[in-house]
Design an enzyme around this catalytic site. Structure first.
Site, PDB file in Angstrom:
ATOM      1  N   ASN B 197      32.501  42.330  37.060  1.00  0.00           N
ATOM      2  CA  ASN B 197      33.820  42.965  37.114  1.00  0.00           C
ATOM      3  C   ASN B 197      34.907  41.968  37.483  1.00  0.00           C
ATOM      4  O   ASN B 197      35.993  42.363  37.916  1.00  0.00           O
ATOM      5  CB  ASN B 197      33.777  44.129  38.109  1.00  0.00           C
ATOM      6  CG  ASN B 197      32.850  45.222  37.598  1.00  0.00           C
ATOM      7  OD1 ASN B 197      33.068  45.766  36.525  1.00  0.00           O
ATOM      8  ND2 ASN B 197      31.795  45.510  38.337  1.00  0.00           N
ATOM      9  N   HIS B 199      35.286  40.011  39.879  1.00  0.00           N
ATOM     10  CA  HIS B 199      35.626  39.791  41.273  1.00  0.00           C
ATOM     11  C   HIS B 199      34.740  38.697  41.823  1.00  0.00           C
ATOM     12  O   HIS B 199      33.629  38.494  41.338  1.00  0.00           O
ATOM     13  CB  HIS B 199      35.393  41.061  42.104  1.00  0.00           C
ATOM     14  CG  HIS B 199      36.219  42.208  41.659  1.00  0.00           C
ATOM     15  ND1 HIS B 199      35.690  43.452  41.452  1.00  0.00           N
ATOM     16  CD2 HIS B 199      37.536  42.299  41.370  1.00  0.00           C
ATOM     17  CE1 HIS B 199      36.657  44.269  41.048  1.00  0.00           C
ATOM     18  NE2 HIS B 199      37.784  43.591  40.990  1.00  0.00           N
ATOM     19  N   CYS B 234      39.065  38.270  47.432  1.00  0.00           N
ATOM     20  CA  CYS B 234      39.542  36.973  46.986  1.00  0.00           C
ATOM     21  C   CYS B 234      39.620  37.039  45.464  1.00  0.00           C
ATOM     22  O   CYS B 234      38.692  37.493  44.810  1.00  0.00           O
ATOM     23  CB  CYS B 234      38.556  35.908  47.436  1.00  0.00           C
ATOM     24  SG  CYS B 234      38.967  34.275  46.880  1.00  0.00           S
TER      25      CYS B 234
END
Lengths: 418, 305
Positions: B197, B199, B234
């Site tokens: 995804n 991330h 992050c």
């Protein structure tokens, strides 16, 4: 029922919960064949005899995991041991029983009554833990890998690093299975005596399709001679369920003295060790003979500096793992290409190793767009070097637009000559 | 519910999930044993497979049907892993995992890690998850209908991987203050750090925390426990600093963990304490210093193998 007698030796419980009865029902009659281990309940003693076939049962955790738990159980032991044990009292033994049960049920389970959200994995019956085994007249090593969720990258497919890890793993496991491992890293006993090691100089990988989460890939690998003093290792990766070829790869290795760092001819003693394992076949990937250019600051369009190895990038020798170089090469490939295209082919020339304290830079030049007869394909040249200049890897990559794979291309496994 | 005793499947009662794994060569580190990242990856894998096997989503989010309708996803708040004996290359391990309710806004997932050959527990882990709205990125209370959907698959009685009182998984992590002992600045997410995804993978943060541990410790010690509190996501383009400092226990000196001061404490005990290092960690954005994660780690002297 013979089979029930067999299972009852694993469940020395007098009051069995309902669930265990349903397990007993699932076991077929007669002996169960694990494709390597035959369980033969013998009528007289009620004990289980375990026979293994020619291939040595794999050793796991230092013990032969399949044999040991089974051998320990006989129904006599069960009968003569403690008074009726309750379900609760069994709990400390459960994990050992579970290991034994698992091996039996892997072979015996015919029907899947649960929602089958993962494809069937018939290979898992023979090689449940994916350790791999020698096939095809002893020259090819085959190992299956299930693609795990954390091996899936931002593209939602297995990453090229994952694929290359599988290639590296099968190479080592092949050497181990074939008895060619003197030191654990692919050097034969004869090589160890002479301080010789194999060093990879060149690698070519062609990806036809990337596997995705839940896929089980089958990796076949074998070795051949490369010239007079080199070795070639080839890999063929296919979808274990459909047989579709996913990836083909070929690597060239030379022998080097690890102390002097000089290239070496293959000594006769070592030739005797390795030649019986060589297959006489053509490379699985057509050799890309085009010279790999050395980029510099003026010819490279993209440069990524300050690349430093993390702890997790280092192998057991505290060198950066070969596979990590690929990740760094991709780091300096422009995001636009990486996001819209997928890596379909890669040629790497390994020049030198680096360690934890190295600081590297990755240079990329886009050398061709749509000029290979395939619309939308892009070609890049790469250089990975220490910031002080020494070359680590030179490379060339080809990228095709995502979702533009050729349809219905079911390659046949190339016929291997004996 | 029929049990599937294969490499992975729900257990007899359907309340937990077990799966076996073999440790592969590329999953071991310089110490020839599985790295903590490998362990953390496997915990994540087992958690995902558990969610899948009870019918939750396969897109990497592990969400239930109602959650998807409401655009809710699970986000890790805390992760705590203890490893007593690291498995080696070719070892076969089995991980069992289960979920439970945790307060009003959270759920917890616990794991037990076993060495298949010996049957010994070689590690335990627990994690706390909260529900977040995917669009607003704000925390959301777990509504009753969502709770109903997943509680069905959780053990009826509380079952904890760390049942002991005052265990390390509950310890509050202080924010690292100056003086910072070790640091590694300018860490950038690599493409390989991104999950499906896009991330930054939870496990990448563990690697970043360890980056600022110096070679002297890495060469002589192994990670015994790690606790991470996830505070902020992050993004791919962020740059991160990893800071490490010594954790001070109450009333103790700088270096060693305080002994109980008893008169019977032997010289051996004191040496053992010297062999155990405890650190506090902070991961923060290089640009503005905002906290991403905080953590604590414990290190023990490497056993002779």
């Amino acid at each position: 029922m013979v089979a029930t007698a067999a299972t009852s030796s694993f469940f020395p419980i007098t009051s069995s919960p309902d669930s265990i009865d349903s397990k007993n029902k699932k076991l077929g009659n007669g002996s169960t064949n694990l494709g390597g281990i035959k369980l033969k309940p013998s009528a007289s003693s009620g004990s289980l005899q375990v026979k293994a076939n020619a291939q040595a049962p794999p050793k796991i955790n230092g013990t032969t995991v399949v044999m040991t738990p089974v051998e320990g159980f006989t129904s006599e032991d069960a009968a003569s041991s403690l008074p009726p044990r309750t379900f609760i009292n069994q709990l400390p033994d459960w994990s050992m029983l579970l290991a034994a049960i698992t091996t039996i049920f892997l072979a015996a389970e015919k029907q899947w009554m649960m929602l089958d959200w993962k494809p069937r994995r018939p290979d898992m019956l023979i090689d449940p833990f994916g350790i791999g085994r020698i096939v095809q007249d002893g020259l090819v090593f085959r190992q299956n890998f299930s693609i795990r969720s954390y091996e899936i990258g931002a593209d939602r497919t297995a990453s090229i690093e994952t694929l290359m890890n599988h290639l590296q793993e099968t190479a080592i496991n092949h050497c181990k299975s074939a008895g060619l491992l003197g030191d654990g890293f692919g050097a034969t006993p004869g090589m160890c005596k002479k301080n010789l090691i194999w060093v990879v100089t060149r690698m070519q990988v062609v990806v036809d399709r990337y596997p995705t989460w839940g896929d089980v890939v089958q990796v076949d690998t074998w070795v051949s001679a490369s010239g007079k003093n080199g070795m070639r290792r080839d890999w063929l990766v296919s979808n274990s369920k459909t047989g579709e070829i996913l990836t083909r790869a070929s690597s060239v290795w030379v022998m080097m003295n690890k102390l002097t760092r000089r290239l070496s001819k293959i000594p006769e003693e070592v030739r005797g060790e390795i030649e019986p394992h060589f297959m006489n076949s053509d490379p699985v990937v057509a050799e890309d003979n085009r010279k790999l250019v050395k980029l510099d600051d003026s010819t490279a369009q993209y440069v990524r500096k300050g690349l430093t190895p993390r702890w997790s990038d280092l192998d057991v020798n505290q060198h950066v793992n070969n596979v990590k170089y690929v990740g760094w090469i991709l780091e300096s490939t422009p995001l636009g290409i990486v996001e819209s295209h997928e890596l379909c082919s890669m040629t790497l020339e390994y020049r030198r190793e680096c360690g934890r304290d190295s600081v590297l830079q990755s240079l990329t030049a886009v050398s061709g767009v749509g000029n290979l007869g395939n619309m939308g394909e892009i070609e890049c040249q790469h250089l990975l070097q220490l910031e002080e200049g020494s070359e680590i890897v030179r490379g060339r990559t080809q990228w095709r637009p995502k979702n533009a794979k050729s349809f219905g291309k079911m390659d046949q496994v190339p016929a291997q000559s004996a | 519910m029929v049990n599937r005793l294969r490499l992975g499947g729900l257990t007899e009662d359907g309340f937990s999930y077990k799966e076996k794994f073999i440790i592969r060569g590329f999953e071991v580190g310089i110490n020839k044993i599985a790295t903590i990242e490998t362990i953390a990856n496997l915990l994540q894998e087992v958690g995902s497979n558990h969610a899948q096997s009870v019918g939750f989503s396969t897109d990497g989010f592990g969400t239930s049907p109602t959650m998807r309708k409401l655009h809710l996803i699970w986000v890790t708040a805390r992760m705590h892993i203890e490893v007593y004996k690291y498995p080696a290359w070719r070892d076969v391990i089995e991980i069992e995992t289960w979920c439970q309710n945790e307060g009003r806004i959270g759920t917890r997932r616990d794991w037990i890690l076993n060495d298949v050959a010996t049957g010994e527990v070689f590690g335990r882990a627990t994690s706390k998850w909260v529900m977040m709205n995917q669009d607003t990125r704000r925390m959301q209370k777990v509504s009753d209908d969502v709770k109903e959907e997943y509680l069905v698959f959780c053990p009826r009685e509380p079952r904890l991987a760390f049942p002991e009182k005052n265990n390390k998984s509950l310890k509050r992590i202080a924010k690292l203050e100056d003086p910072v002992r070790y640091s590694k600045l300018g860490l950038k997410p690599r493409r390989a750090d991104l999950d499906m995804n896009q991330h930054v993978n939870n496990v990448t943060y563990i690697g970043w925390v360890l980056e600022s541990i110096p070679k002297e410790i890495i060469d002589t010690h192994e990670l015994q426990a790690i606790t991470l509190d996830y505070r902020r996501e992050c993004q791919q383009y962020n740059v991160v600093d990893s800071l490490t400092g010594l954790e001070l226990t109450e009333g103790s000196k700088m270096v060693s963990v305080g002994t109980n001061g008893s008169a019977t404490a032997t010289a051996t005990t004191r040496e053992d304490d010297h062999d155990c290092h405890r650190f506090l960690h902070l991961l923060r954005l290089s640009s503005d210093g905002r906290e991403i994660n905080r953590g604590r780690t414990e290190w023990r002297k490497k056993p002779t193998r």
